[in-house]
Design a protein around this motif. Structure first.
Motif, mmCIF file in Angstrom:
data_model
loop_
_atom_site.group_PDB
_atom_site.id
_atom_site.type_symbol
_atom_site.label_atom_id
_atom_site.label_comp_id
_atom_site.label_asym_id
_atom_site.label_seq_id
_atom_site.Cartn_x
_atom_site.Cartn_y
_atom_site.Cartn_z
ATOM 1 N N LYS A 1 0.856 -1.183 0.000
ATOM 2 C CA LYS A 1 0.000 0.000 0.000
ATOM 3 C C LYS A 1 0.898 1.241 0.000
ATOM 4 C CE LYS A 1 -3.767 -2.071 2.670
ATOM 5 N NZ LYS A 1 -3.233 -3.363 3.116
ATOM 6 N N VAL A 2 0.562 2.195 -0.850
ATOM 7 C CA VAL A 2 1.359 3.414 -0.961
ATOM 8 C C VAL A 2 0.467 4.635 -0.782
ATOM 9 C CG1 VAL A 2 2.645 4.862 -2.603
ATOM 10 C CG2 VAL A 2 3.148 2.419 -2.449
ATOM 11 N N ILE A 3 0.952 5.594 0.006
ATOM 12 C CA ILE A 3 0.320 6.918 0.099
ATOM 13 C C ILE A 3 1.370 7.916 -0.354
ATOM 14 C CG2 ILE A 3 -0.617 8.688 1.641
ATOM 15 C CD1 ILE A 3 -1.635 6.426 3.459
ATOM 16 N N PHE A 4 1.042 8.697 -1.382
ATOM 17 C CA PHE A 4 1.926 9.789 -1.789
ATOM 18 C C PHE A 4 1.684 10.972 -0.861
ATOM 19 C CE2 PHE A 4 1.787 8.254 -6.458
ATOM 20 C CZ PHE A 4 2.967 7.546 -6.313
ATOM 21 N N LYS B 1 5.514 17.953 5.681
ATOM 22 C CA LYS B 1 5.385 16.558 5.237
ATOM 23 C C LYS B 1 6.216 15.606 6.101
ATOM 24 C CE LYS B 1 6.800 17.520 1.010
ATOM 25 N NZ LYS B 1 7.010 18.980 1.106
ATOM 26 N N GLY B 2 7.481 15.946 6.297
ATOM 27 C CA GLY B 2 8.372 15.079 7.074
ATOM 28 C C GLY B 2 7.905 14.912 8.509
ATOM 29 N N THR B 3 7.484 16.011 9.112
ATOM 30 C CA THR B 3 7.008 15.986 10.510
ATOM 31 C C THR B 3 5.809 15.064 10.651
ATOM 32 O OG1 THR B 3 7.736 18.267 10.797
ATOM 33 C CG2 THR B 3 6.091 17.468 12.358
ATOM 34 N N GLN B 4 4.839 15.207 9.745
ATOM 35 C CA GLN B 4 3.629 14.386 9.845
ATOM 36 C C GLN B 4 3.888 12.939 9.448
ATOM 37 O OE1 GLN B 4 1.163 15.279 11.527
ATOM 38 N NE2 GLN B 4 1.623 17.468 11.641
ATOM 39 N N CYS B 5 4.808 12.729 8.516
ATOM 40 C CA CYS B 5 5.167 11.347 8.174
ATOM 41 C C CYS B 5 5.719 10.628 9.401
ATOM 42 C CB CYS B 5 6.181 11.312 7.031
ATOM 43 S SG CYS B 5 5.439 11.623 5.406
ATOM 44 N N ALA B 6 6.528 11.338 10.184
ATOM 45 C CA ALA B 6 7.088 10.738 11.411
ATOM 46 C C ALA B 6 5.959 10.343 12.367
ATOM 47 C CB ALA B 6 8.042 11.717 12.090
ATOM 48 N N ASN B 7 4.917 11.185 12.477
ATOM 49 C CA ASN B 7 3.765 10.865 13.337
ATOM 50 C C ASN B 7 3.010 9.639 12.813
ATOM 51 O OD1 ASN B 7 4.206 13.047 15.067
ATOM 52 N ND2 ASN B 7 2.944 14.427 13.865
ATOM 53 N N ILE B 8 2.856 9.560 11.501
ATOM 54 C CA ILE B 8 2.128 8.431 10.893
ATOM 55 C C ILE B 8 2.910 7.127 11.088
ATOM 56 C CG2 ILE B 8 1.287 7.448 8.708
ATOM 57 C CD1 ILE B 8 0.834 10.442 7.798
ATOM 58 N N VAL B 9 4.223 7.188 10.926
ATOM 59 C CA VAL B 9 5.077 6.007 11.132
ATOM 60 C C VAL B 9 4.886 5.482 12.560
ATOM 61 C CG1 VAL B 9 7.495 5.270 11.383
ATOM 62 C CG2 VAL B 9 6.790 6.605 9.377
ATOM 63 N N LYS B 10 4.951 6.407 13.538
ATOM 64 C CA LYS B 10 4.822 6.036 14.956
ATOM 65 C C LYS B 10 3.454 5.433 15.254
ATOM 66 C CE LYS B 10 5.940 9.639 17.222
ATOM 67 N NZ LYS B 10 6.715 10.773 17.668
ATOM 68 N N THR B 11 2.401 6.035 14.689
ATOM 69 C CA THR B 11 1.033 5.654 15.049
ATOM 70 C C THR B 11 0.490 4.507 14.201
ATOM 71 O OG1 THR B 11 0.697 7.977 15.616
ATOM 72 C CG2 THR B 11 -1.273 6.617 15.501
ATOM 73 N N TYR B 12 0.844 4.469 12.920
ATOM 74 C CA TYR B 12 0.202 3.511 12.015
ATOM 75 C C TYR B 12 1.152 2.481 11.388
ATOM 76 C CZ TYR B 12 -3.654 6.762 12.504
ATOM 77 O OH TYR B 12 -4.647 7.560 13.038
ATOM 78 N N GLY B 13 2.439 2.577 11.729
ATOM 79 C CA GLY B 13 3.376 1.546 11.283
ATOM 80 C C GLY B 13 3.752 1.574 9.809
ATOM 81 N N TYR B 14 3.569 2.716 9.176
ATOM 82 C CA TYR B 14 4.005 2.847 7.781
ATOM 83 C C TYR B 14 5.521 3.045 7.735
ATOM 84 C CZ TYR B 14 -0.526 3.194 5.425
ATOM 85 O OH TYR B 14 -1.751 2.913 4.883
ATOM 86 N N VAL B 15 6.122 2.759 6.593
ATOM 87 C CA VAL B 15 7.533 3.059 6.357
ATOM 88 C C VAL B 15 7.576 4.377 5.593
ATOM 89 C CG1 VAL B 15 9.660 2.335 5.200
ATOM 90 C CG2 VAL B 15 8.178 0.617 6.285
ATOM 91 N N ASN C 1 5.042 -3.602 3.992
ATOM 92 C CA ASN C 1 4.137 -3.409 2.855
ATOM 93 C C ASN C 1 3.207 -2.193 2.977
ATOM 94 O OD1 ASN C 1 2.263 -4.364 4.667
ATOM 95 N ND2 ASN C 1 1.165 -5.569 3.149
ATOM 96 N N LYS C 2 3.573 -1.228 3.828
ATOM 97 C CA LYS C 2 2.806 0.030 3.905
ATOM 98 C C LYS C 2 3.795 1.193 3.847
ATOM 99 C CE LYS C 2 0.736 -0.585 7.884
ATOM 100 N NZ LYS C 2 -0.188 -0.551 9.032
ATOM 101 N N PHE C 3 3.656 2.042 2.812
ATOM 102 C CA PHE C 3 4.659 3.078 2.579
ATOM 103 C C PHE C 3 4.057 4.466 2.400
ATOM 104 C CE2 PHE C 3 6.317 -0.928 1.038
ATOM 105 C CZ PHE C 3 7.564 -0.979 1.653
ATOM 106 N N LEU C 4 4.715 5.423 3.012
ATOM 107 C CA LEU C 4 4.454 6.840 2.739
ATOM 108 C C LEU C 4 5.572 7.281 1.817
ATOM 109 C CD1 LEU C 4 4.032 8.032 6.419
ATOM 110 C CD2 LEU C 4 2.178 7.854 4.741
ATOM 111 N N ILE C 5 5.233 7.751 0.640
ATOM 112 C CA ILE C 5 6.269 8.249 -0.266
ATOM 113 C C ILE C 5 6.143 9.759 -0.302
ATOM 114 C CG2 ILE C 5 7.207 8.221 -2.592
ATOM 115 C CD1 ILE C 5 6.423 5.321 -2.806
ATOM 116 N N ASP C 6 7.141 10.396 0.280
ATOM 117 C CA ASP C 6 7.108 11.819 0.585
ATOM 118 C C ASP C 6 7.845 12.607 -0.495
ATOM 119 O OD1 ASP C 6 7.838 14.291 1.701
ATOM 120 O OD2 ASP C 6 8.756 13.431 3.481
ATOM 121 N N GLY C 7 7.162 13.616 -1.049
ATOM 122 C CA GLY C 7 7.793 14.487 -2.043
ATOM 123 C C GLY C 7 7.910 13.861 -3.425
#
Length: 197
Positions: free
Chosen positions: A7-10, A19-33, A85-91
């Motif tokens: 699963k990918v979220i752009f 973006k980076g700050t919130q990605c860090a929060n999502i990683v901590k809370t939802y286990g995305y890479v 298998n869960k990714f945040l692709i930032d930028g």
């Protein structure tokens, strides 16, 4: 990568939109890479003997966009190496060329869930990046001149991509001008929608 398509979220928005700050929060809370296209490119640029190093450096300095084949191959390598298998692709994707290259190289290999669009004014972006630069971000592009170029590139190249994904019903617009905690509350609501799917 596992049998199920990753699963990918752009994650898109201007430089300094959070973006980076919130990605860090999502990683901590939802286990995305969290995969930052910019970080992967900077890492590759600094890798001894990288065949792409000089080319990447030139694009970063000029605030222009690195060829999509390089960025996609770095993203795919990072996804495989993570064995998640869960990714945040930032930028990324930052341009029509990026988007088309991604579709060609990765479109059939992943499940694109949505696009987070961190929306705020250019002035907020500039102020945040300059503050980050003063705090010693170590980024060569956190200065007024590079920022103006990056914002122009963003408006010209990335906004049409956001509009394209919006026409497909994939964009989740987030008010990035708000304080960090309030922005994350908006993000939590979106993840609740995912859970309900």
């Amino acid at each position: 990568m596992s049998a199920e398509k990753p699963k990918v979220i752009f994650v898109l928005g201007g430089p300094g939109a959070g973006k980076g700050t919130q990605c860090a929060n999502i990683v901590k809370t939802y286990g995305y890479v969290h995969l930052s296209a910019g970080d992967l490119l900077r890492q590759e640029r600094n890798t001894e003997g990288s065949e792409y190093g000089d080319l990447i450096e030139t694009h970063i300095k000029n605030g222009t966009i690195v060829p999509v084949e390089i960025t996609c191959s770095l993203l795919e390598r990072a996804m495989i190496e993570s064995s998640k298998n869960k990714f945040l692709i930032d930028g990324f994707p930052r341009s029509k060329d990026n988007m088309e290259g991604w579709e060609r190289q990765m479109g059939s290999k992943v499940n694109l869930r949505c696009v987070f669009f961190f929306d705020c004014t250019d002035q907020i972006c500039v102020d945040r990046c300059l503050k980050r630069g003063l705090a010693g971000s170590g980024r060569t592009d956190d200065n007024e001149e590079s920022l103006r170029k990056r914002l122009l590139t963003y408006q010209r190249e990335t906004m049409p991509i956001i509009m394209h994904y919006e026409s497909l019903g994939l964009v989740r617009k987030i008010d990035a001008a708000k304080p960090e905690e309030e922005v994350f509350e908006e993000i939590k609501v979106i993840f609740k929608e995912f859970d309900a799917e």
